[in-house]
Every structure is written in C-alpha cells, then in structure tokens.
Design a protein around this motif. Structure first.
Motif, PDB file in Angstrom:
ATOM      1  N   ILE A   1       0.738  -1.077  -0.007  1.00  0.00           N
ATOM      2  CA  ILE A   1      -0.100   0.056   0.101  1.00  0.00           C
ATOM      3  C   ILE A   1       0.777   1.345   0.015  1.00  0.00           C
ATOM      4  O   ILE A   1       0.422   2.074  -0.807  1.00  0.00           O
ATOM      5  CB  ILE A   1      -1.050   0.004   1.335  1.00  0.00           C
ATOM      6  N   ASP A   2       1.953   1.299   0.890  1.00  0.00           N
ATOM      7  CA  ASP A   2       2.745   2.615   1.215  1.00  0.00           C
ATOM      8  C   ASP A   2       3.470   2.725  -0.030  1.00  0.00           C
ATOM      9  O   ASP A   2       3.587   4.036  -0.485  1.00  0.00           O
ATOM     10  CB  ASP A   2       3.571   2.289   2.328  1.00  0.00           C
ATOM     11  N   ARG A   3       4.099   1.600  -0.609  1.00  0.00           N
ATOM     12  CA  ARG A   3       5.252   1.882  -1.777  1.00  0.00           C
ATOM     13  C   ARG A   3       4.854   1.677  -3.044  1.00  0.00           C
ATOM     14  O   ARG A   3       5.489   2.107  -4.132  1.00  0.00           O
ATOM     15  CB  ARG A   3       6.425   1.141  -1.438  1.00  0.00           C
ATOM     16  N   ILE A   4       3.662   1.035  -3.126  1.00  0.00           N
ATOM     17  CA  ILE A   4       3.027   0.806  -4.734  1.00  0.00           C
ATOM     18  C   ILE A   4       1.731   1.721  -4.921  1.00  0.00           C
ATOM     19  O   ILE A   4       1.759   2.804  -5.633  1.00  0.00           O
ATOM     20  CB  ILE A   4       2.941  -0.564  -4.981  1.00  0.00           C
ATOM     21  N   PHE A   5       0.774   1.277  -4.122  1.00  0.00           N
ATOM     22  CA  PHE A   5      -0.352   1.815  -4.412  1.00  0.00           C
ATOM     23  C   PHE A   5      -0.745   3.405  -4.024  1.00  0.00           C
ATOM     24  O   PHE A   5      -1.576   4.143  -4.550  1.00  0.00           O
ATOM     25  CB  PHE A   5      -1.731   1.128  -3.507  1.00  0.00           C
ATOM     26  N   ARG A   6       0.142   3.942  -3.062  1.00  0.00           N
ATOM     27  CA  ARG A   6       0.050   5.451  -2.806  1.00  0.00           C
ATOM     28  C   ARG A   6       0.859   6.107  -3.612  1.00  0.00           C
ATOM     29  O   ARG A   6       1.174   7.355  -3.560  1.00  0.00           O
ATOM     30  CB  ARG A   6       0.051   5.578  -1.228  1.00  0.00           C
ATOM     31  N   ARG A   7       1.869   5.587  -4.423  1.00  0.00           N
ATOM     32  CA  ARG A   7       2.819   6.295  -5.229  1.00  0.00           C
ATOM     33  C   ARG A   7       2.335   6.326  -6.668  1.00  0.00           C
ATOM     34  O   ARG A   7       2.699   7.476  -7.234  1.00  0.00           O
ATOM     35  CB  ARG A   7       4.216   5.484  -5.033  1.00  0.00           C
ATOM     36  N   LEU A   8       1.772   5.469  -7.237  1.00  0.00           N
ATOM     37  CA  LEU A   8       1.880   5.207  -8.681  1.00  0.00           C
ATOM     38  C   LEU A   8       0.267   5.659  -9.094  1.00  0.00           C
ATOM     39  O   LEU A   8      -0.722   5.781  -8.321  1.00  0.00           O
ATOM     40  CB  LEU A   8       1.845   3.840  -9.116  1.00  0.00           C
ATOM     41  N   PRO A   9       0.011   6.319 -10.131  1.00  0.00           N
ATOM     42  CA  PRO A   9      -1.120   6.435 -10.918  1.00  0.00           C
ATOM     43  C   PRO A   9      -2.090   5.375 -11.126  1.00  0.00           C
ATOM     44  O   PRO A   9      -1.679   4.524 -11.492  1.00  0.00           O
ATOM     45  CB  PRO A   9      -1.088   7.434 -12.225  1.00  0.00           C
ATOM     46  N   LEU A  10      -3.254   5.330 -10.354  1.00  0.00           N
ATOM     47  CA  LEU A  10      -4.284   4.331 -10.346  1.00  0.00           C
ATOM     48  C   LEU A  10      -5.294   4.556 -11.456  1.00  0.00           C
ATOM     49  O   LEU A  10      -5.798   5.763 -11.443  1.00  0.00           O
ATOM     50  CB  LEU A  10      -4.736   3.688  -9.107  1.00  0.00           C
ATOM     51  N   CYS A  11      -5.682   3.828 -12.229  1.00  0.00           N
ATOM     52  CA  CYS A  11      -6.868   3.919 -13.052  1.00  0.00           C
ATOM     53  C   CYS A  11      -8.387   3.807 -12.049  1.00  0.00           C
ATOM     54  O   CYS A  11      -8.184   2.528 -11.982  1.00  0.00           O
ATOM     55  CB  CYS A  11      -6.936   3.006 -14.214  1.00  0.00           C
ATOM     56  N   LEU A  12      -8.981   4.637 -12.171  1.00  0.00           N
ATOM     57  CA  LEU A  12     -10.475   4.609 -11.494  1.00  0.00           C
ATOM     58  C   LEU A  12     -11.524   4.295 -12.357  1.00  0.00           C
ATOM     59  O   LEU A  12     -12.688   4.125 -11.686  1.00  0.00           O
ATOM     60  CB  LEU A  12     -10.481   5.978 -10.600  1.00  0.00           C
ATOM     61  N   GLY A  13     -11.404   4.051 -13.693  1.00  0.00           N
ATOM     62  CA  GLY A  13     -12.628   3.994 -14.377  1.00  0.00           C
ATOM     63  C   GLY A  13     -12.607   4.903 -15.850  1.00  0.00           C
ATOM     64  O   GLY A  13     -11.617   5.437 -16.132  1.00  0.00           O
ATOM     65  N   HIS A  14     -13.839   4.935 -16.178  1.00  0.00           N
ATOM     66  CA  HIS A  14     -14.096   5.460 -17.599  1.00  0.00           C
ATOM     67  C   HIS A  14     -14.561   6.917 -17.131  1.00  0.00           C
ATOM     68  O   HIS A  14     -15.666   6.958 -16.462  1.00  0.00           O
ATOM     69  CB  HIS A  14     -14.732   4.897 -18.559  1.00  0.00           C
ATOM     70  N   ALA A  15     -14.202   8.076 -17.933  1.00  0.00           N
ATOM     71  CA  ALA A  15     -14.709   9.389 -17.587  1.00  0.00           C
ATOM     72  C   ALA A  15     -15.830   9.659 -18.007  1.00  0.00           C
ATOM     73  O   ALA A  15     -16.855  10.388 -17.517  1.00  0.00           O
ATOM     74  CB  ALA A  15     -13.779  10.447 -18.199  1.00  0.00           C
ATOM     75  N   ASP A  16     -16.480   8.716 -18.832  1.00  0.00           N
ATOM     76  CA  ASP A  16     -17.763   8.896 -19.327  1.00  0.00           C
ATOM     77  C   ASP A  16     -19.094   8.541 -18.237  1.00  0.00           C
ATOM     78  O   ASP A  16     -20.126   8.889 -18.315  1.00  0.00           O
ATOM     79  CB  ASP A  16     -18.174   8.042 -20.644  1.00  0.00           C
ATOM     80  N   GLN A  17     -18.403   7.873 -17.223  1.00  0.00           N
ATOM     81  CA  GLN A  17     -19.227   7.682 -16.061  1.00  0.00           C
ATOM     82  C   GLN A  17     -19.776   8.917 -15.513  1.00  0.00           C
ATOM     83  O   GLN A  17     -20.969   8.945 -14.946  1.00  0.00           O
ATOM     84  CB  GLN A  17     -18.608   6.739 -15.113  1.00  0.00           C
ATOM     85  N   LEU A  18     -19.167   9.732 -15.614  1.00  0.00           N
ATOM     86  CA  LEU A  18     -19.616  11.335 -14.910  1.00  0.00           C
ATOM     87  C   LEU A  18     -19.993  12.128 -16.291  1.00  0.00           C
ATOM     88  O   LEU A  18     -19.043  13.057 -16.832  1.00  0.00           O
ATOM     89  CB  LEU A  18     -18.414  11.728 -14.125  1.00  0.00           C
ATOM     90  N   ARG A  19     -21.127  12.010 -16.818  1.00  0.00           N
ATOM     91  CA  ARG A  19     -21.189  12.568 -17.920  1.00  0.00           C
ATOM     92  C   ARG A  19     -21.508  14.154 -17.947  1.00  0.00           C
ATOM     93  O   ARG A  19     -21.155  14.793 -18.522  1.00  0.00           O
ATOM     94  CB  ARG A  19     -22.623  11.839 -18.669  1.00  0.00           C
ATOM     95  N   GLU A  20     -22.225  14.515 -17.040  1.00  0.00           N
ATOM     96  CA  GLU A  20     -23.018  15.929 -16.682  1.00  0.00           C
ATOM     97  C   GLU A  20     -22.266  16.727 -15.678  1.00  0.00           C
ATOM     98  O   GLU A  20     -21.730  15.947 -14.699  1.00  0.00           O
ATOM     99  CB  GLU A  20     -24.309  15.730 -16.558  1.00  0.00           C
ATOM    100  N   PRO A  21     -22.140  17.877 -15.837  1.00  0.00           N
ATOM    101  CA  PRO A  21     -21.555  18.755 -14.616  1.00  0.00           C
ATOM    102  C   PRO A  21     -22.684  18.353 -13.432  1.00  0.00           C
ATOM    103  O   PRO A  21     -23.654  18.309 -13.224  1.00  0.00           O
ATOM    104  CB  PRO A  21     -21.983  20.185 -15.102  1.00  0.00           C
ATOM    105  N   GLY A  22     -21.816  18.168 -12.233  1.00  0.00           N
ATOM    106  CA  GLY A  22     -22.368  17.787 -10.920  1.00  0.00           C
ATOM    107  C   GLY A  22     -22.677  16.433 -10.907  1.00  0.00           C
ATOM    108  O   GLY A  22     -23.102  15.693  -9.621  1.00  0.00           O
ATOM    109  N   SER A  23     -22.438  15.482 -11.769  1.00  0.00           N
ATOM    110  CA  SER A  23     -22.308  13.855 -11.659  1.00  0.00           C
ATOM    111  C   SER A  23     -21.218  13.616 -10.725  1.00  0.00           C
ATOM    112  O   SER A  23     -20.205  14.019 -10.921  1.00  0.00           O
ATOM    113  CB  SER A  23     -22.044  13.226 -13.070  1.00  0.00           C
TER     114      SER A  23
END
Ligand code: FES
Ligand code: FE2
Length: 396
Positions: free
Chosen positions: A59-81
């Motif tokens: 957690i400390d040396r890998i997961f908190r250091r590297l960019p992680l992909c959280l999903g696709h941006a189209d999940q949040l389509r509208e302002p306020g999503s």
C-alpha cells in the motif's frame, strides 16, 4: 435477390509495438519459435498473498505512489455527476464540475469531518456539495463556498478549507489519480510509457460507459493480476465459457516498463496469416490484454472493452471494479440486448464465476501451509516479471 455483401470491420489502429507483437503471435501459430519462454521454472513465496507486513508495504510503496486508473470518464457525463467510493481506505468523491473537469476529492468535510456523500455504487447528481451535519457547502471543484452562521468563525481562511484533492487527470478517456493527498503531480503518459502509444490510436475518449459493477471479493489483488497474465488456464478454467473462442496457447506477450501487453489468438487468427499488417485486427483475430501495473487490466473484447481495477482492502480482500465501455451508445434495442448479454457473460460468467472464484479458492489455501511457494512454468514468464516488479518496488 443479391447476396448481402458485408464490409469487414475496420481494425483498430495498432501501435508499432503491438503490430510487432501481432507478427510474433502469427509466427507462434505457425510453429516458428518466437515467444521467449523463461529458461526454467521459477517460484514465488506463497506468503506474498497473505502476509500483513507485505500488504502494508504494498500500500505504502506501490498503491500510494503510482497513478491508478479509477474507471472511464464517461461515467460522469454531466456537470454535477459524482460517485462516492472508498478506495484503499480513502473515501473518494469523483465529481465532474461546471467547467467539465473531473475532480478526485476526499469525501470528508473540512469542518468536523463528516462524509459529504454517502454511497458506494451509484452515480448521483448534485448542484453543489452540502454537508449533512452543519451544512457547510462546497463547489463541485471542492472550494468552500458557504458557512452557516459565519460569524462563529471570524478567522476562518476559506481558501485553505476546500476539500482535499488527489492529483488526477483524464487520459485516453480514463480517470487516473495518485492516492496521496500530499502530492500535486501526476504524469500518466510517462508512467504508461509504451502503453500510452498503444492506447493513443484507440480513441477511448469517445467511448461510452455501458455498465460498471463494484464489489468486494476475498482474494489478494495479485492473484487476479496473475490470472490475466497467463493463458495456460483458458482451456480448463474457462472451458464452458470463452475457451471455444481461443486457439490453444497461441499467444505473444512482453513487458513494457512495469506493464505487460499480451495478445491471445482467437479462433479466427488463421485468417490474418494472408492479410497485410494493416488488416490485422487485435480484437477480431486476437484478444489484447494490457496489465497496467500495479492493479489494472484492460481487455479488448471484439466489440467492447473491460477495465478491471483490483483495489486491496486487506491482504485477503479486494474491492473489484469492472467497467465495461463501448465504442458508441447502443444504436438499437438489439445492440443494447447484445451488450447486456455480453456484460452478463463476461462479468458474471467469466470474471466473477471463474477468475475471481478460483482466486478466492487459492486465497483460502494460502494460509494452510500446503505451499511454501507457488511455481511458475517457463511460459508463465509474465507472472515472474510482475512479481519481480512488486518486490523491486517494495525495496525502494
Ligand atoms: S462536519 Fe460538515 S458542516 Fe460540520
Ligand atoms: Fe481467466
């Protein structure tokens, strides 16, 4: 009546590295020795899947250091999503603001710490963020806007009391963040290296979210990364689902920095033998997998794409997030029904009922003492490399 003439689909553009890998896969199919197996078997200590000390270091040396992909941006389509989800113990709030930017905020009020939005699964929509405790309000980008009875806070510096944010960006249509609120920098292109060149021509930014499912599963995160970096199991574990679509062990893969790209030949691969490279189709003739270190897998199915994120919650548990996206919105009910069936088959039938199932079974045995080590065959070389990368990062 004229016969229907079907135009073959235009293949997705492949980077030079992917084209070279495709050529290697064809060579492999025709028996020309091309894939470099390891000289001999290797082993990994079984405790890497269960040891709490190793988990904490990861957690400390890998997961908190590297960019992680959280999903696709189209999940949040509208302002306020927005969607609230706890990742690696951090209560995250992913929000699209009025300017169209996606912010990855900590879902924690800066007054006395209440959670602003409750919910783990569903995207919701709000014009602003209002705390349920005393109604401090925040803009969608996290700036503190409203403090009821403000005279009670005569010296409050509003500018420094915005919601904490994580460094984040959208690249190739995917949301990336570094899980460390003390950091401000994020360089996804540099982190991805050659994988960035693979992703660039695929235009994921124009793809549409079809479905996302997130849930906890009782397995170490690395067991799922292992499962998608070898093809040895396809004909057995997936015998009743996807195995018939694939040739047996016609594959080519390689490391790309910390990451891996693997092509697995589908039953249609022989067609490609007589086609020029520009007609080689990494979705139709083969299935491409990108294993993006540490915890992302992108699978390129014939007409849709899966992103899987394995987010550890403990040595023996992950939050598993599968995002399915398609090149466009469903254009008919028939197409929608087809993709619904595809999601059920891949998410439920394959990922959950087969790969996650077997990973959970392994996890149950990890503590039993039956295995001091696991053994990787010569052709499971990507697992050997993946575990070496993990070990190297734990030492740094
Ligand atoms: S804790 Fe949020 S307004 Fe008080
Ligand atoms: Fe599998």
């Amino acid at each position: 009546m004229s016969a229907e003439v079907r135009t073959p689909p235009t293949p997705p553009a492949m980077s030079p590295a992917l084209t070279a890998l495709f050529r290697r896969m064809l060579d492999e199919m025709d028996g020309r020795e091309s894939v470099e197996w390891d000289p001999t078997e290797t082993t990994v200590d079984a405790n890497v899947y269960g040891d709490p000390g190793i988990h904490k270091l990861e957690i400390d040396r890998i997961f908190r250091r590297l960019p992680l992909c959280l999903g696709h941006a189209d999940q949040l389509r509208e302002p306020g999503s927005m969607i609230a989800r706890d990742i690696l113990g951090l209560p995250l709030l992913l929000v699209r603001d009025r300017q169209g930017e996606i912010n990855v905020l900590l879902n924690v009020c800066r007054h006395r710490g209440a959670r602003l939005v409750v919910g783990q699964e569903e995207v919701c929509r709000h014009a602003s963020l209002s705390c349920p405790y005393h109604a401090w309000t925040y803009d969608l980008n996290g700036a503190l806007r409203g403090v009821p009875s403000a005279e009670g806070f005569p010296t409050l510096d509003r500018a420094s009391r915005g919601l904490k944010r994580l460094p984040s960006t959208v690249r190739h249509g995917l949301i990336w963040a570094v899980m460390d609120p003390t950091r401000t920098d994020i360089d996804v292109a540099g982190f991805l290296g050659g994988i960035d060149d693979d992703l660039a021509p695929l235009d994921f930014g124009s793809h549409k979210l079809f479905r996302q499912r997130a849930c906890k599963r009782a397995t170490n995160w690395k067991l799922m990364m292992d499962a998608f970096q070898e093809v040895y199991h396809i004909k057995r574990l997936h015998a009743r689902t996807i195995a018939p679509f694939f040739l047996d062990a016609r594959t080519a893969g390689e490391g790309e920095g910390l990451h891996t790209r693997i092509l697995v030949g589908r039953d249609r691969l022989p067609e490609a033998r007589n086609l020029p490279p520009e007609a080689w189709d990494m979705r139709r003739h083969a299935t491409l997998t990108h294993a993006i270190f540490p915890n992302s897998l992108i699978i390129y199915h014939p007409d849709f794409t899966s992103h899987m994120g394995m987010f550890p919650t403990s040595p023996g548990e992950i939050q598993f997030v599968h995002t399915m996206f398609t090149p466009h919105e469903a254009r008919s009910e028939k197409e929608r029904a087809h993709w619904e069936r595809s999601f059920e088959m891949i998410d439920g039938g394959v990922f959950h009922a087969e790969d996650l199932f077997i990973s959970e079974q392994i996890q149950l045995g990890v503590e039993s003492g039956a295995n001091d080590t696991f053994v990787f065959g010569r052709f499971e070389q990507h697992l050997r490399r993946f575990h070496e990368n993990v070990r190297t990062m734990l030492r740094e």
